[in-house]
Design a protein around this motif. Structure first.
Motif, PDB file in Angstrom:
ATOM      1  N   ASP A  87     -61.464 -28.740   7.006  1.00  0.00           N
ATOM      2  CA  ASP A  87     -61.364 -28.614   8.464  1.00  0.00           C
ATOM      3  C   ASP A  87     -62.541 -29.227   9.212  1.00  0.00           C
ATOM      4  O   ASP A  87     -62.829 -28.862  10.336  1.00  0.00           O
ATOM      5  CB  ASP A  87     -61.145 -27.158   8.881  1.00  0.00           C
ATOM      6  CG  ASP A  87     -62.353 -26.273   8.661  1.00  0.00           C
ATOM      7  OD1 ASP A  87     -63.304 -26.717   8.000  1.00  0.00           O
ATOM      8  OD2 ASP A  87     -62.337 -25.137   9.163  1.00  0.00           O
ATOM      9  N   ARG A 133     -52.739 -27.463  13.674  1.00  0.00           N
ATOM     10  CA  ARG A 133     -53.905 -26.597  13.549  1.00  0.00           C
ATOM     11  C   ARG A 133     -54.333 -26.549  12.087  1.00  0.00           C
ATOM     12  O   ARG A 133     -53.508 -26.677  11.178  1.00  0.00           O
ATOM     13  CB  ARG A 133     -53.619 -25.188  14.063  1.00  0.00           C
ATOM     14  CG  ARG A 133     -52.523 -24.445  13.337  1.00  0.00           C
ATOM     15  CD  ARG A 133     -52.093 -23.197  14.088  1.00  0.00           C
ATOM     16  NE  ARG A 133     -51.052 -22.464  13.371  1.00  0.00           N
ATOM     17  CZ  ARG A 133     -51.258 -21.342  12.696  1.00  0.00           C
ATOM     18  NH1 ARG A 133     -52.478 -20.812  12.652  1.00  0.00           N
ATOM     19  NH2 ARG A 133     -50.276 -20.726  12.071  1.00  0.00           N
ATOM     20  N   ARG A 168     -74.706 -17.686  15.216  1.00  0.00           N
ATOM     21  CA  ARG A 168     -73.320 -17.216  15.209  1.00  0.00           C
ATOM     22  C   ARG A 168     -73.130 -16.021  14.285  1.00  0.00           C
ATOM     23  O   ARG A 168     -72.090 -15.360  14.334  1.00  0.00           O
ATOM     24  CB  ARG A 168     -72.380 -18.348  14.797  1.00  0.00           C
ATOM     25  CG  ARG A 168     -72.255 -19.463  15.820  1.00  0.00           C
ATOM     26  CD  ARG A 168     -71.239 -20.496  15.369  1.00  0.00           C
ATOM     27  NE  ARG A 168     -69.918 -19.918  15.161  1.00  0.00           N
ATOM     28  CZ  ARG A 168     -68.887 -20.582  14.637  1.00  0.00           C
ATOM     29  NH1 ARG A 168     -69.052 -21.846  14.254  1.00  0.00           N
ATOM     30  NH2 ARG A 168     -67.715 -19.988  14.474  1.00  0.00           N
ATOM     31  N   GLN A 177     -67.120 -15.907   2.460  1.00  0.00           N
ATOM     32  CA  GLN A 177     -66.596 -16.922   3.360  1.00  0.00           C
ATOM     33  C   GLN A 177     -66.320 -18.198   2.564  1.00  0.00           C
ATOM     34  O   GLN A 177     -66.480 -18.227   1.342  1.00  0.00           O
ATOM     35  CB  GLN A 177     -67.582 -17.199   4.496  1.00  0.00           C
ATOM     36  CG  GLN A 177     -67.782 -16.031   5.452  1.00  0.00           C
ATOM     37  CD  GLN A 177     -68.689 -16.380   6.626  1.00  0.00           C
ATOM     38  OE1 GLN A 177     -69.219 -17.488   6.730  1.00  0.00           O
ATOM     39  NE2 GLN A 177     -68.877 -15.421   7.525  1.00  0.00           N
ATOM     40  N   ASN A 205     -70.595 -27.136   5.946  1.00  0.00           N
ATOM     41  CA  ASN A 205     -70.031 -26.480   7.122  1.00  0.00           C
ATOM     42  C   ASN A 205     -69.204 -25.287   6.670  1.00  0.00           C
ATOM     43  O   ASN A 205     -68.415 -25.394   5.720  1.00  0.00           O
ATOM     44  CB  ASN A 205     -69.127 -27.440   7.909  1.00  0.00           C
ATOM     45  CG  ASN A 205     -69.874 -28.636   8.439  1.00  0.00           C
ATOM     46  OD1 ASN A 205     -70.770 -28.499   9.256  1.00  0.00           O
ATOM     47  ND2 ASN A 205     -69.510 -29.817   7.961  1.00  0.00           N
ATOM     48  N   ASN A 218     -63.327 -20.980  10.776  1.00  0.00           N
ATOM     49  CA  ASN A 218     -63.945 -20.216  11.865  1.00  0.00           C
ATOM     50  C   ASN A 218     -64.737 -19.028  11.326  1.00  0.00           C
ATOM     51  O   ASN A 218     -64.862 -17.995  11.983  1.00  0.00           O
ATOM     52  CB  ASN A 218     -62.882 -19.737  12.864  1.00  0.00           C
ATOM     53  CG  ASN A 218     -63.479 -19.373  14.208  1.00  0.00           C
ATOM     54  OD1 ASN A 218     -64.501 -19.934  14.617  1.00  0.00           O
ATOM     55  ND2 ASN A 218     -62.871 -18.421  14.887  1.00  0.00           N
ATOM     56  N   ARG A 219     -65.245 -19.175  10.090  1.00  0.00           N
ATOM     57  CA  ARG A 219     -66.078 -18.163   9.430  1.00  0.00           C
ATOM     58  C   ARG A 219     -65.334 -16.848   9.188  1.00  0.00           C
ATOM     59  O   ARG A 219     -65.945 -15.781   9.084  1.00  0.00           O
ATOM     60  CB  ARG A 219     -67.371 -17.909  10.202  1.00  0.00           C
ATOM     61  CG  ARG A 219     -68.175 -19.171  10.453  1.00  0.00           C
ATOM     62  CD  ARG A 219     -69.579 -18.882  10.923  1.00  0.00           C
ATOM     63  NE  ARG A 219     -70.289 -20.124  11.206  1.00  0.00           N
ATOM     64  CZ  ARG A 219     -71.590 -20.210  11.445  1.00  0.00           C
ATOM     65  NH1 ARG A 219     -72.325 -19.105  11.442  1.00  0.00           N
ATOM     66  NH2 ARG A 219     -72.157 -21.369  11.694  1.00  0.00           N
ATOM     67  N   GLU A 220     -64.030 -16.924   9.090  1.00  0.00           N
ATOM     68  CA  GLU A 220     -63.274 -15.726   8.746  1.00  0.00           C
ATOM     69  C   GLU A 220     -63.473 -15.401   7.265  1.00  0.00           C
ATOM     70  O   GLU A 220     -63.916 -16.232   6.478  1.00  0.00           O
ATOM     71  CB  GLU A 220     -61.792 -15.943   9.059  1.00  0.00           C
ATOM     72  CG  GLU A 220     -61.509 -16.133  10.543  1.00  0.00           C
ATOM     73  CD  GLU A 220     -60.052 -16.430  10.819  1.00  0.00           C
ATOM     74  OE1 GLU A 220     -59.273 -16.472   9.846  1.00  0.00           O
ATOM     75  OE2 GLU A 220     -59.699 -16.635  11.990  1.00  0.00           O
TER      76      GLU A 220
END
Length: 467
Positions: free
Chosen positions: A29, A41, A243, A282, A293, A297-299
């Protein structure tokens, strides 16, 4: 083979091409392969835990707790799964001594702890214990099997506390009988599990770095070696940032080079929350094994288990592997908060479990039911394969591919309507056109445009046909 590209410094979406050769390309992603996207998406997929987890538990007299601060390999040569794990034991008069142990399996599910005549434990002359780092124990062991000289076919990187601590290495002809290198190869703390991977003509290891101040102080460093003995000074490549909650550390990496694709490196870092004591996993990705990276979205990539289960408070992943058409992710779990176990007996539950993903299944590009679904157009590429395959799930829809030249014009014979629709779910869909043969485009600069309707796309590859 694809050319050696510095992905980190290479500007996206500029008028130059990527030579993908005949190597698989994953849609991580980071958007690197995608020049233009509409109606799609990126979706991160959680692996599926095996219903019989935990597969390996502390059931020997010398085992208080089992941890996968270690490695699991499918040994193609021996047709056997091999596991090197750490075992907390009462040796040296305390509960936290960590000794390295060994297990094998024919199917990756049912594990045996062989009776080896290497390290005894009290009245047990034969155990599955392999290597004793000494009174300080070890934070973990990483094992590689490499096509090397006979007595160094297996290589081990581990951390110890004795003699000032630091990273040490050992070598073995069979993965069982080990010879320790006489010196510490890199001084430092390097607490917990450090992971080494073979990356082309060098070795790369990801090690734990303890920063200061205390808040967000644990991070991951990167070191390199040409011979597995002489290592560079660590450079931090992944650390907590703004974050993340203030009381967050990055604890372990579980880094590996994805063997099925070109320029795809994966981490499954465990993040430690000082407030709750929980360790949760993660997903992180890299194109060059140096710049990382965090994805999705770091879920959470592998969720904790139900309350009071063996994995309710912490999960840490060993180095994953690819077996046939699945990604095998072995991990250990515990039902104790991570900061709440030191200095007291290990009465908590612990075990090693397995979670699996489909081949290439970390992240997909999804498009839904909009009138025309969604599209992605790749950056300019060149290829050398003889036919195009995609890994996709089009059970409820379809995917069509058209090929454009470097000025965004559809090449005759490779338009959307000439493409046979890809339907169904397969890791190896073959794409074909009624009016064109991709062999005529080998060596030219093109773009791929994927038309996705109610489907998900994981990867593509121009494969070379073998007789």
């Amino acid at each position: 083979m694809a050319s050696d590209i510095n992905y980190a410094s290479w500007p996206r979406h500029v008028a130059r091409h990527i030579d993908v050769g005949d190597q698989k390309q994953l849609f991580l992603d980071d958007g690197f392969l995608v020049e233009r996207a509409e109606g799609i998406r990126y979706v991160m997929h959680q692996p599926v835990k095996h219903p019989h987890n935990p597969l390996l538990v502390p059931d020997m007299p010398w085992e208080l707790q089992v941890q996968l601060y270690g490695s699991v390999l499918w040994d193609e040569e021996d047709q056997t799964y091999k596991m090197w794990y750490t075992n907390r034991t009462c040796k040296y008069g305390k509960d936290s001594a960590v000794i390295m142990a060994y297990a094998t399996s024919e199917d990756g599910l049912n594990w045996k702890k062989p009776a080896l005549n290497i390290l005894p434990h009290e009245e047990s002359a034969k155990t599955n214990l392999l290597l004793d780092p000494g009174p300080g124990g070890s934070g973990g062991v990483c094992v590689l099997k490499t096509p090397d000289e006979k007595n160094k076919k297996y290589k081990m990187l581990y951390k110890t506390i004795e003699e000032g601590g630091g990273l040490k290495v050992a070598f073995s002809p069979d993965g069982i009988h080990w010879t320790k290198h006489p010196k510490t190869v890199l001084p430092g703390v390097f607490d917990t599990f450090n992971v080494a991977v073979q990356d082309n003509d060098k070795y790369v290891a990801y090690v734990r770095i303890n920063q200061r101040p205390r808040k967000r102080h644990r991070a991951l460093g990167r070191i390199e070696s040409e011979d597995f003995i002489h290592w560079t000074t660590p450079t931090i490549v992944l650390k907590p940032d703004e974050r993340d909650p203030e009381d967050t550390d990055i604890y372990t990496s579980a880094a590996f080079k994805y063997p099925q694709a070109d320029y795809a490196y994966i981490m499954m870092p465990s993040l430690f929350d000082w407030r709750t004591g929980k360790l949760q996993v993660q997903l992180a990705t890299s194109r060059d094994n140096a710049h990382w990276n965090r994805a999705g979205n770091r879920e959470i990539f592998i969720p904790l288990g139900e309350p009071n289960s063996y994995e309710s408070e912490e999960i840490m992943v060993g180095a994953p592997s690819v077996v046939k058409d699945q990604i095998h992710i072995y991990y250990h779990g515990s039902n104790r908060p991570h900061w709440n176990g030191m200095g007291r007996p290990f009465k908590e539950k612990s075990g090693i479990g397995l979670a699996t993903l489909r081949l290439d299944g970390f992240i997909s590009i999804d498009a839904g039911e909009k009138p025309s679904g969604g599209t992605i157009t790749t950056v300019p590429i060149q290829f050398s394969g003889t036919h195009l395959e995609i890994n996709a799930d089009a059970t409820w829809g379809e995917i069509r591919v058209e090929i454009l030249n470097d000025t965004n014009e559809v090449i005759e014979g490779f338009d959307r309507l000439s493409c046979q629709p890809v339907i169904g779910d397969s890791v190896r869909h073959r794409v074909s056109w009624s009016g064109g043969d991709v062999r005529t485009l080998i060596g030219t600069t093109v773009k791929l445009r994927f038309h996705i309707l109610c489907a998900r796309l994981y990867a593509f590859q121009f494969k070379t046909k073998h007789p």
